[in-house]
Design an enzyme around this catalytic site. Structure first.
Site, mmCIF file in Angstrom:
data_model
loop_
_atom_site.group_PDB
_atom_site.id
_atom_site.type_symbol
_atom_site.label_atom_id
_atom_site.label_comp_id
_atom_site.label_asym_id
_atom_site.label_seq_id
_atom_site.Cartn_x
_atom_site.Cartn_y
_atom_site.Cartn_z
ATOM 1 N N HIS A 79 -0.628 6.743 -3.606
ATOM 2 C CA HIS A 79 -0.616 6.288 -4.995
ATOM 3 C C HIS A 79 -2.014 5.891 -5.486
ATOM 4 C CE1 HIS A 79 3.244 6.340 -6.872
ATOM 5 N NE2 HIS A 79 3.852 5.570 -5.989
ATOM 6 N N GLY A 120 10.722 -1.313 -1.814
ATOM 7 C CA GLY A 120 10.240 -1.001 -0.481
ATOM 8 C C GLY A 120 8.805 -1.437 -0.300
ATOM 9 N N ALA A 121 7.991 -1.147 -1.307
ATOM 10 C CA ALA A 121 6.575 -1.505 -1.266
ATOM 11 C C ALA A 121 5.998 -1.256 -2.645
ATOM 12 C CB ALA A 121 5.833 -0.686 -0.217
ATOM 13 N N MET A 122 4.749 -1.718 -2.835
ATOM 14 C CA MET A 122 4.117 -1.617 -4.144
ATOM 15 C C MET A 122 2.643 -1.275 -3.974
ATOM 16 S SD MET A 122 4.323 -1.714 -7.349
ATOM 17 C CE MET A 122 2.928 -1.442 -8.424
ATOM 18 N N GLU A 181 2.455 4.676 -0.428
ATOM 19 C CA GLU A 181 1.714 3.691 -1.220
ATOM 20 C C GLU A 181 0.212 3.969 -1.188
ATOM 21 O OE1 GLU A 181 3.590 2.121 -3.092
ATOM 22 O OE2 GLU A 181 5.436 2.434 -1.980
ATOM 23 N N GLU A 197 5.605 9.017 -9.427
ATOM 24 C CA GLU A 197 6.513 8.864 -8.299
ATOM 25 C C GLU A 197 6.970 10.203 -7.712
ATOM 26 O OE1 GLU A 197 6.710 6.314 -6.732
ATOM 27 O OE2 GLU A 197 6.203 4.697 -8.124
#
Length: 870
Positions: free
Chosen positions: A300, A260-262, A297, A319
């Site tokens: 994070h 999905g995303a990083m 994100e 996560e």
């Protein structure tokens, strides 16, 4: 298989023999022959002067130590071993890679016309030889060189520190990240984009430049993402006292992306579906999804980047915690009740199914073959529920005390789940020894409750039993520490105070034994209990409620979640009873009691509930969720019963559904949460009205008059599910209008994949030749193929086995092209033990065919072998 991949075990963790404190990277970008120069400052940490580096699909050009050529090394599959090294040295490695040929989308690859990276979990080893493990943290400096006309934007982690021009129309930009990080957080993007710019002023007064990079022509679809980013930054300061720590924050939207995303430090790379939105191209659910993923994100940056994982077995440390944070973010900005319901649906549906599958594992797994297979609903969503249980047990103040101590002790380090538990213990003076079992025990606990009322003594007792069934990975289970939230109601809707032995009790009971009895005093009449309020633990609840008690809770429970939960239990009772009839072939006996229908009529007409919550009440459990209630699944019986219930509600509530539908018509589109809730309820009504005599006309009219994508897709879904006459023309019109835009076409592909028509599979195969579809694109593949495998149970599980054979064919093709996508698509086949013998044999044949492949990727090997062993 030519060889069986070897499992890695958490118990075998060893600290690295060397560490890398700094790394300077130089990328000379070319489509098929990119040169990467990596200069690392290496320090020996043990007595071993031999350094083993990870590498995959690399052409090694040179190795130098302290400026001199170094020949004392050996190359093996996946590794570079250097011998007789000094204790401290500078290591220079030059490699060549081919980004254009990288279809696995790991490491450095081409996404459309841009260069892009994805390094989590083990993608950096596809860029250069390195200690590619999360407990090696280095400061990265990155210089990117490329042709300026094609790649005017050269991006990497950290702050931009220098740039310049080169010969032959090339240029360079240098980036420096002052925060040590593991290689999986490295990022690089080079391309030509439209850029949306803004800024954020932190609470300490620093200006942070915000930049969102999108494909040319998509700038008008990036505004919501920017708003979501700014809201995320504000929220993290206000709720968690956390401030951003660089001068710039960048997001790049790319079309070809496995995830999905990083959260790469300062340069988040996103799947374009979680960035691009306007009212003509995106639905309300996609707007909300963008808000959540942008937040996830960004959060994070602290829970994942500033504090990272010691090893990949600790993945839920970052996560699960960050999912909890993004859930809280969405709840604080929108409807807390509706967000909680949506989170719980994921747990009760696909996560519980994962717990019951051959891939069952704890949130901190003990072994793995392929690290990419760690990215599961158990690690993420159940991991979030474990974090939420801390919050339930300690309260907001206690939880925040634990978070502050966690950052104080572990900022800038690679930590473990144990470190997090200890921070919560030390900050609050509590003992969480038994609670730790949530990290090591797999499966879904079953909590069964019985009650007893003594009218003479005016006492009420709840006996709570917990049992976790054996799973494929663990046979023996121990009692867990379960926070069990309750309320007791009198018949007038008032709540009894919880008193035991003259002392007031908290409404969250601490269930720690296999069987416990709680006795409550001064209960003047037999109460109606509300159990597991707010879904206070990820468990299955068993309690013998009467229909009248559930109807009472639907009206009188003190919070929206408990009212919704009661409605789901009421539905479940009668769905199960009718499935039993269907399994016996007594289809004519399927019926729905009037009092149940009336209870939902009351909800639909309620003036006290927000529309978004009413929509949740009126949404039936999915086929997959109902399947999770059974050890052995009768696919056709469940489908027949859910169809019957849909038609029943449509018929019995037609007048009320129509009134609500027409009353909620909007003249303007807005994405504020109240407007989203009204559209959700209106379109939920439409899904039922599609089954009425005027359904075709009503659906066609909504599609024709729609001014936004939410209402457009709602009309198409209603036509699809109810198999209306207008379906074909609506689908054709949409395809003609949007076939140039793959992201918008994904919604159309989902409808094609989930089409309940008997010829759905044949239509799907034709759809694969649609100009907007490509099996090379993960989004297209997940939308069309994934929806057929996961959302079309009757056709996928057709007794002919055609659905299974199709899945096997696709998986074989993706095995060599993109194993990560294949690994995610295979999950429906892994649950073969839940089906009848005939279907099991058909699925087993496909799995055995996959296992026999000479080139079966580790991602698939691990799942296939576990399923066959099970």
């Amino acid at each position: 298989m030519t060889h069986a991949p070897q499992a890695k075990y958490r118990k075998d963790y060893q600290a690295p023999t060397h560490t890398i404190t700094d790394i300077d990277l130089v990328f000379d970008l070319h489509d098929t022959a990119t040169l990467v120069t990596a200069i690392s400052a290496v320090q020996q940490q043990t007595d071993l002067n031999q350094l083993v580096l990870d590498g995959d699909n690399l052409t090694l050009k040179s190795v130098r130590v302290d400026g001199a050529d170094w020949s004392d090394y050996q190359q093996t599959e996946g590794q570079l071993q250097l011998n007789n090294l000094p204790e401290t040295f500078e290591l220079e490695i030059v490699t060549e890679i081919n980004p254009e040929a990288n279809s696995a989308l790991e490491g450095l690859y081409k996404s459309g016309g841009a260069f892009c990276t994805q390094c989590e979990a083990e993608g950096f080893r596809r860029i250069t030889y390195y200690l590619d493990r999360p407990d090696v943290l280095a400061k990265f400096t990155t210089k990117v060189m490329a042709e300026k006309s094609l790649y005017p934007f050269l991006l990497s982690n950290g702050n931009r520190v220098d740039e310049g021009e080169l010969e032959n129309g090339r240029h360079w930009v240098k980036w420096q990240d002052p925060h040590p990080k593991p290689a999986y957080l490295f990022a690089l993007v080079a391309g030509d984009f439209d850029v949306l710019r803004d800024k954020f002023i932190t609470r300490s007064g620093r200006d942070v430049a915000l930049e969102i990079f999108v494909d040319k022509g998509n700038l008008d679809r990036a505004t919501h993402a920017m708003t979501s980013l700014i809201n995320s930054m504000k929220w993290d300061e206000q709720r968690f006292d956390l401030e951003y720590d660089l001068d710039i924050y960048m997001i790049v939207a790319v079309d070809f992306f496995n995830m999905g995303a990083m959260e790469n430090k300062g340069l988040n790379i996103f799947n374009s579906k979680f960035v691009l939105a306007n009212d003509q191209t995106a639905t309300d659910s996609e707007y909300l999804g963008i808000e959540a993923v942008i937040g996830h994100e960004y959060f994070h940056n602290w829970t994942g980047n500033r504090v990272t994982c010691q090893d990949w077995f600790q993945l839920s440390l970052k996560e699960g915690l960050t999912v909890f944070r993004d859930q809280e973010f969405s709840s604080d900005l929108g409807s807390r009740t509706v967000n909680r319901i949506n989170n719980v649906k994921i747990i009760r549906g696909p996560q519980f199914a994962e717990d019951a599958s051959p891939m069952s594992h704890p949130i901190r797994p003990e072994k793995v073959i392929e690290m990419n297979n760690f990215y599961t609903l158990t690690v993420y969503e159940k991991g979030s529920e474990v974090i939420r249980m801390y919050h339930t047990l300690l309260g907001e103040a206690g939880f925040q005390k634990g978070m502050k101590l966690y950052f104080e002790h572990h900022d800038g380090t690679a930590a473990t789940c144990e470190d997090f538990v200890r921070a919560m213990e030390d900050a609050n003076g509590v003992d969480l020894t038994q609670f730790r079992r949530w990290y090591s025990q797999s499966g879904t606990p079953v909590v069964s409750v019985t009650s007893d009322y003594d009218a003479i003594k005016q006492t009420y007792s709840l006996t709570i039993n917990q049992m976790t069934p054996a799973t494929q990975d663990q046979k023996e289970k121990l009692p867990l520490h379960i926070p069990f939230d309750i309320e007791l109601y009198a018949k007038d809707g008032s709540v009894f105070e919880l008193i035991s032995g003259g002392k007031s009790l908290h409404h969250v009971l601490n269930v720690t034994e296999a069987s416990q009895t709680f006795v409550f005093d001064n209960i003047s009449e037999e109460p109606i209990p509300s159990l597991l309020r707010e879904f206070s633990a990820p468990v299955k609840l068993e309690y013998n409620y009467s229909d009248a008690e559930l109807a009472f809770l639907m009206i009188h429970a003190s919070n929206g979640f408990s009212r919704w939960d009661a409605s789901q239990m009421l539905l479940a009772k009668h769905i199960k009873a009718n499935v039993a009839l269907s399994e016996k072939g007594e289809l004519s006996a399927i019926s729905w009691p009037t009092h149940m229908v009336d209870a939902f009529r009351g909800v639909l007409l309620s003036e006290n509930l927000e529309p978004a919550l009413i929509a949740q009440f009126m949404t039936l459990p999915s086929h997959n969720e109902v399947s999770g209630w059974y050890q052995r699944v009768d696919v056709d019986a469940i489908a027949q019963v859910l169809q019957s219930l849909t038609v029943c509600f449509a018929s019995e509530l037609a007048d009320e559904l129509s009134a609500v539908y027409h009353n909620l018509k909007q003249t303007e589109y807005s994405i504020d949460h109240a407007a989203i809730g009204e559209r959700d309820l209106r379109n939920t009504c439409l899904q039922y009205l599609a089954y009425t005599p005027d359904g075709n006309q009503l659906v066609e009219l909504q599609y024709t008059n729609s001014t936004n994508m939410t209402d457009t897709i709602a009309a198409m879904k209603a036509a699809n599910d109810a198999q209306l006459e207008c379906r074909a023309s609506l689908m054709a019109d949409y395809s003609e209008k949007w076939q140039h835009d793959g992201l918008v076409m994904d919604k159309w592909f989902v409808l094609q994949g989930s089409n309940p028509a008997k010829n759905a599979l044949e239509n799907l195969k034709v759809t694969m030749s649609h100009p907007a579809f490509s099996l090379k694109n993960p989004n297209r593949t997940r939308s069309l193929i994934g929806s057929f495998l996961n959302m079309n149970p009757v056709n996928f599980h057709d007794r002919s086995g055609a659905g299974y054979r199709f899945a096997g064919q696709i998986l074989r093709e993706l095995n060599s092209r993109n194993p990560q996508v294949a690994s995610r698509l295979i999950d429906p086949l892994l649950k073969m033990a839940k089906y009848d013998d005939e279907r099991q044999n058909l699925i087993r044949r496909e799995l055995e065919g996959l296992k026999a492949l000479d080139n079966l990727a580790n991602d698939l090997f691990e799942k296939v072998t576990k399923a066959l062993e099970g």
